[in-house]
Scaffold this active site. Sequence first.
Site, PDB file in Angstrom:
ATOM      1  N   CYS A 114      -1.169  56.097  60.363  1.00 25.53           N
ATOM      2  CA  CYS A 114      -0.963  54.664  60.120  1.00 25.53           C
ATOM      3  C   CYS A 114      -0.699  54.418  58.637  1.00 25.53           C
ATOM      4  O   CYS A 114       0.219  53.687  58.255  1.00 25.53           O
ATOM      5  CB  CYS A 114      -2.183  53.859  60.566  1.00 25.53           C
ATOM      6  SG  CYS A 114      -2.593  53.985  62.315  1.00 25.53           S
ATOM      7  N   LYS A 115      -1.516  55.048  57.800  1.00 27.55           N
ATOM      8  CA  LYS A 115      -1.362  54.880  56.355  1.00 27.55           C
ATOM      9  C   LYS A 115      -0.022  55.446  55.879  1.00 27.55           C
ATOM     10  O   LYS A 115       0.588  54.909  54.950  1.00 27.55           O
ATOM     11  CB  LYS A 115      -2.510  55.571  55.625  1.00 27.55           C
ATOM     12  CG  LYS A 115      -3.883  54.959  55.884  1.00 27.55           C
ATOM     13  CD  LYS A 115      -4.965  55.734  55.133  1.00 27.55           C
ATOM     14  CE  LYS A 115      -6.345  55.157  55.361  1.00 27.55           C
ATOM     15  NZ  LYS A 115      -7.397  55.891  54.615  1.00 27.55           N
TER      16      LYS A 115
END
Length: 218
Positions: A114-115
């Site tokens: 996600c990051k």
Amino acid sequence: MPRRKSKLFAIVLCLCLGLCACQTPQGDSPATPTNQPTEAVVPTMEPTPTAEPAKDVTPTEAPTEAPTEAPTEVPVVIAPDFTVYDKDGNPVSLYDFRGKPVIVNFWASWCGPCKMEMPDFQQAYETYGEDIHFLMINLTDNSRETVEKAQAYVDSQGFTFPVYFDTDQDAAITYGVMSIPTTYFLGADSSAVAMGRGALDMETLELGISMITGESAE
């Protein structure tokens, strides 16, 4: 263009683009990041009728031409509504954003993939934010992920895209989110257009955007 199209196709909420993803928690089992092989992308147009076995044609039975039929439209499938909350606790529904295309991204601050994709989403938001609604939906379970943890991460990175919190898990359950990041591309009428599962690179993100805006991806 064929290579990019193989990564993202028109769907009805069931396409999978597996790059790398985190499994969402199931019961008491913590989610762990996993690197998954790319999954086959399958178009979800109307199912193709099963072909009937060919019939023998005898010299006295000449094949006949099928009558010409006008093309039929593929039914538009509307994505289901859900309710999440802004950072001040105000309820927000997906259908509140009708009128412009929408990108719905499910994420969590503990999820490495996600990051990894978030800088590209920030860039896309800065470029297309006037024409597309971005809904960055945090999977807030109030255990591993809280509003405070998620907001602190967003602030520390300087992201300015809109973040909403799925504290009731309404959005995740409605969309059957089993791994993150997962991204949905919706039309201005909330019609389901495409979905990507796993971290999307900028090229694939722009392809999804082109599918909901009608503008070709460069």
